[in-house]
Design a protein around this motif. Structure first.
Motif, PDB file in Angstrom:
ATOM      1  N   ALA A  42      34.191  42.469  35.094  1.00  0.00           N
ATOM      2  CA  ALA A  42      33.516  42.854  36.331  1.00  0.00           C
ATOM      3  C   ALA A  42      32.060  42.402  36.323  1.00  0.00           C
TER       4      ALA A  42
ATOM      5  N   ALA B  69      36.360  45.654  41.531  1.00  0.00           N
ATOM      6  CA  ALA B  69      35.344  46.443  40.818  1.00  0.00           C
ATOM      7  C   ALA B  69      33.950  46.109  41.319  1.00  0.00           C
TER       8      ALA B  69
ATOM      9  N   ALA C 298      34.240  49.181  37.830  1.00  0.00           N
ATOM     10  CA  ALA C 298      35.343  48.920  36.900  1.00  0.00           C
ATOM     11  C   ALA C 298      35.861  50.214  36.289  1.00  0.00           C
TER      12      ALA C 298
ATOM     13  N   LEU D 244      37.997  51.994  38.865  1.00  0.00           N
ATOM     14  CA  LEU D 244      39.335  51.401  38.980  1.00  0.00           C
ATOM     15  C   LEU D 244      40.197  51.729  37.770  1.00  0.00           C
TER      16      LEU D 244
END
Length: 344
Positions: free
Chosen positions: A83, A278, A300, A303
């Motif tokens: 990310a 992300a 990130a 997620l």
């Protein structure tokens, strides 16, 4: 698009005083609007992070134990690094769909270089980061010198890197040295190494963000023409952003190896889109120039924890894939809506 002096200082023949007296607030109003949108995105990301942490705590009470934190950190670190790599490119006004393939290529090159030997770990580290840098540099040259759209160019190079990964390691396998996998799950003074590495990612960015190359990347993302007028080397900066992203992708490949204990040429299949999601969830605008990799780190983690929730709810694999796809679509729609409001 904002005038050049919005982000990069006064242009030729314009003084700072003139900039501040621009009718209707001009550059200052634009900067205020950008900062306002960034704060909204930051608060939204923080709220999502708290929400998924609470839900994970309810569904999995042992997540805050030493074992739970270690397991979570080792799982999240590769996505966090990818990310951040994607965020660097996006802030510079680009997009890298090959980053997942770069992670896979870097990891299989490293596992082959180490051959399961503890003594070869330094060589594996150099191989992974070097491979990532080389792949990122290739992306930068293709995008900058050939003037191709990053979306199309990196889609094509991603296929090339995936093919190279399969050539290096045709099937999943190989042995990661025990020292590498062992240290990845160890603790220093009671703090998991993976958690320390996770914390080091945003800390490193905070140290680097004031360097000239990072300022140039942000300036190019805000507008190549304005950056060029402000004497920013646009082509070199674009190349640098992709090369830096590739190097970070190499580190992500090492994190994958430390977590899995073996090489897998298919590991990067879903990482590129997850990284984009992300980045957007973390408040980085896909049009460039706005946001921070620190936000991408938070995105990130959001997620990753959301995926954890779906797993502990016992949803079938197909439903989890569907949910992940919907999250990506929602994140992209949010970015598009934010960009639309900024243009009006």
């Amino acid at each position: 698009m904002s005038a050049p002096q919005t982000q990069h200082g006064p242009g030729p023949g314009t003084t700072s005083g003139d900039t501040r007296r621009t009718p209707d607030g001009g550059p200052l109003a634009s900067i205020g609007a950008r900062l306002g949108r960034l704060r909204v995105a930051s608060w939204a990301t923080a709220a999502l992070l708290v929400a998924v942490l609470v839900v994970n705590g309810i569904l999995q009470p042992n997540i805050l134990t030493a074992y739970g934190i270690t397991s979570l950190a080792t799982t999240l670190l590769p996505l966090v690094l990818v990310a951040v790599a994607q965020a660097v490119v996006v802030i510079g006004g680009g997009l890298d769909l090959s980053i997942g393939a770069i992670v896979a290529l870097s990891s299989v090159v490293a596992v082959q270089a180490m051959g399961g030997s503890d003594a070869m770990v330094p060589l594996g580290l150099l191989a992974a980061v070097g491979t990532g840098l080389a792949a990122g540099l290739a992306n930068g040259l293709v995008v900058s010198l050939l003037r191709l759209q990053p979306l199309i160019a990196t889609f094509a190079t991603g296929s090339v890197f995936s093919g190279m990964a399969l050539w290096v390691l045709p099937t999943p396998g190989g042995q990661v040295p025990g020292f590498m996998t062992g240290i990845y799950r160890q603790a220093i003074a009671g703090i998991p190494v993976a958690l320390l590495l996770l914390a080091a990612v945003p800390a490193s960015w905070l140290l680097l963000r004031r360097t000239p190359v990072i300022h140039h990347i942000r300036a190019v993302g805000d507008g190549p023409s304005a950056a060029f007028a402000s004497l920013v080397p646009v082509q070199r900066t674009q190349i640098a952003s992709f090369a830096l992203a590739g190097g970070i992708g190499g580190l992500a490949g090492l994190a994958v190896l430390g977590n899995s204990g073996s090489g897998d040429p298919f590991i990067g299949a879903d990482l590129a889109l997850s990284a984009v999601a992300a980045v957007v969830v973390g408040g980085v605008a896909l049009r460039g120039g706005i946001g921070s990799p620190v936000g991408a780190v938070a995105g990130a983690i959001v997620l990753g924890l959301a995926t954890n929730i779906l797993f502990f709810l016992g949803l079938p694999t197909a439903w989890r894939a569907l949910a992940s796809g919907l999250v990506v679509i929602a994140a992209l729609a949010l970015s598009a809506l934010t960009a639309g409001r900024g243009e009006r």
